[in-house]
Scaffold this active site. Sequence first.
Site, PDB file in Angstrom:
ATOM      1  N   ASP A  14     -11.870  78.864  73.264  1.00 50.76           N
ATOM      2  CA  ASP A  14     -12.551  77.711  74.000  1.00 50.76           C
ATOM      3  C   ASP A  14     -11.554  77.590  75.527  1.00 50.76           C
ATOM      4  O   ASP A  14     -11.381  76.508  75.935  1.00 50.76           O
ATOM      5  CB  ASP A  14     -12.648  76.341  73.742  1.00 50.76           C
ATOM      6  CG  ASP A  14     -13.368  76.454  72.143  1.00 50.76           C
ATOM      7  OD1 ASP A  14     -14.363  77.483  71.884  1.00 50.76           O
ATOM      8  OD2 ASP A  14     -13.029  75.648  71.521  1.00 50.76           O
ATOM      9  N   ASN A 157     -28.924  72.466  67.155  1.00 53.48           N
ATOM     10  CA  ASN A 157     -27.706  71.955  67.590  1.00 53.48           C
ATOM     11  C   ASN A 157     -27.295  71.402  68.812  1.00 53.48           C
ATOM     12  O   ASN A 157     -26.778  70.060  68.709  1.00 53.48           O
ATOM     13  CB  ASN A 157     -26.409  72.904  67.095  1.00 53.48           C
ATOM     14  CG  ASN A 157     -26.375  73.263  65.729  1.00 53.48           C
ATOM     15  OD1 ASN A 157     -27.442  73.307  64.822  1.00 53.48           O
ATOM     16  ND2 ASN A 157     -25.307  73.257  65.134  1.00 53.48           N
ATOM     17  N   GLU A 194     -24.182  75.680  74.446  1.00 50.99           N
ATOM     18  CA  GLU A 194     -22.964  75.011  74.658  1.00 50.99           C
ATOM     19  C   GLU A 194     -22.063  75.718  75.530  1.00 50.99           C
ATOM     20  O   GLU A 194     -22.200  76.652  76.267  1.00 50.99           O
ATOM     21  CB  GLU A 194     -22.406  74.738  73.297  1.00 50.99           C
ATOM     22  CG  GLU A 194     -21.816  76.441  72.492  1.00 50.99           C
ATOM     23  CD  GLU A 194     -21.309  75.972  71.260  1.00 50.99           C
ATOM     24  OE1 GLU A 194     -21.239  74.759  70.589  1.00 50.99           O
ATOM     25  OE2 GLU A 194     -20.533  76.802  70.608  1.00 50.99           O
ATOM     26  N   HIS A 258     -17.790  80.954  74.866  1.00 49.02           N
ATOM     27  CA  HIS A 258     -17.018  79.754  75.677  1.00 49.02           C
ATOM     28  C   HIS A 258     -16.124  80.199  76.428  1.00 49.02           C
ATOM     29  O   HIS A 258     -14.846  79.883  76.490  1.00 49.02           O
ATOM     30  CB  HIS A 258     -16.358  78.913  74.347  1.00 49.02           C
ATOM     31  CG  HIS A 258     -16.295  77.426  74.600  1.00 49.02           C
ATOM     32  ND1 HIS A 258     -16.644  76.529  74.094  1.00 49.02           N
ATOM     33  CD2 HIS A 258     -15.583  77.004  75.875  1.00 49.02           C
ATOM     34  CE1 HIS A 258     -16.439  75.302  74.548  1.00 49.02           C
ATOM     35  NE2 HIS A 258     -15.816  75.701  75.753  1.00 49.02           N
ATOM     36  N   ARG A 291      -9.519  83.664  67.296  1.00 54.69           N
ATOM     37  CA  ARG A 291     -10.648  83.826  68.406  1.00 54.69           C
ATOM     38  C   ARG A 291      -9.481  83.876  69.689  1.00 54.69           C
ATOM     39  O   ARG A 291      -9.049  82.633  70.030  1.00 54.69           O
ATOM     40  CB  ARG A 291     -11.641  82.693  68.710  1.00 54.69           C
ATOM     41  CG  ARG A 291     -12.697  83.000  67.569  1.00 54.69           C
ATOM     42  CD  ARG A 291     -13.813  81.580  67.754  1.00 54.69           C
ATOM     43  NE  ARG A 291     -13.218  79.969  67.678  1.00 54.69           N
ATOM     44  CZ  ARG A 291     -13.835  79.098  67.574  1.00 54.69           C
ATOM     45  NH1 ARG A 291     -15.002  79.049  68.066  1.00 54.69           N
ATOM     46  NH2 ARG A 291     -13.352  77.852  67.333  1.00 54.69           N
TER      47      ARG A 291
END
Length: 316
Positions: A14, A157, A194, A258, A291
């Site tokens: 992120d 979600n 998101e 992200h 990630r």
Amino acid sequence: MNAWPNPFIEQRADPFILRHQDHYYFIASVPEYDRLEIRRAASLDGLRETQAVVVWRKPHSGPMSQLIWAPELHHVDGRWYIYFAASHTQALDAAGMFQHRMFVLECADADPLAGCWVEKGQITTPLDTFALDGTTFLHQDRRWYLWAQKAPDIAGNSNLYLAEMANPWTLKSAPVLLSKPELEWECRGFLVNEGPAVITHGDRLFVSYSASATDENYCIGLLWIPLQADPMQPENWRKSALPVFCTNKQNRQFGPGHNSFTQTPDGQDVLVYHARNYTQIEGDPLYDPNRHTRLQAIHWQENGMPDFGSPAPDTA
């Protein structure tokens, strides 16, 4: 060709890079989900080597005591703000969802790495539901808040919502739904929209966002609107029919997403994102630490639309 090593910074998901005055600032989720740390450097490349400074640690209990996710660092009206999501528990609720809400820290000092950070509390919305990935931006001389949240009457979600802000920790207007997971590539594993990020180019404002589960299905979609159009009118927004950035098996880059945006000193727009270089994940992908943060130049087409290309392979 990318000018940066790939991965750029390991085990930072992120990722968010802010270019402010003469420095770059980097903040991201850490694998332990227990703290907020900032890196600062005079160049993008310098972020790789500079020491991270921990500016806040989660308390032992309370609404911000678990799973600190997806922080962003912003400079608004002379003060620093960190937006992040946190939960009071790691347990899932009755619907099988995490229980995150969105929170803000403020620093009035000139130096965010050495200054005092004050907890401004939760950003409350009309829905008291799972919420995360808040970002803020200035547009049409107004400050906006853009985030992801669960709606009880919409399957999945999280959806993307936009509202005007009264101040950096308070919404002013009722939220408007910009996007919900409805296309096939937004609904793989989980129904997810998101991680929104904002960039302007030419006569359009663009919002990138991430969709589907956080494994190799994770990918980036795109919304856009004319700069002069009213962003609170959902019909003014357009949505990409296909993802604009997704897994490249040949390059062994899986689940890119992200993202945030930054610029080089000469004005080149840069996509900042995370991705893994493997798919064999043991357990919940959320707790796999690999990630890695990656950077990639964005190219603009003659029609004014961005071309993100495809995730580049790892470099030696």
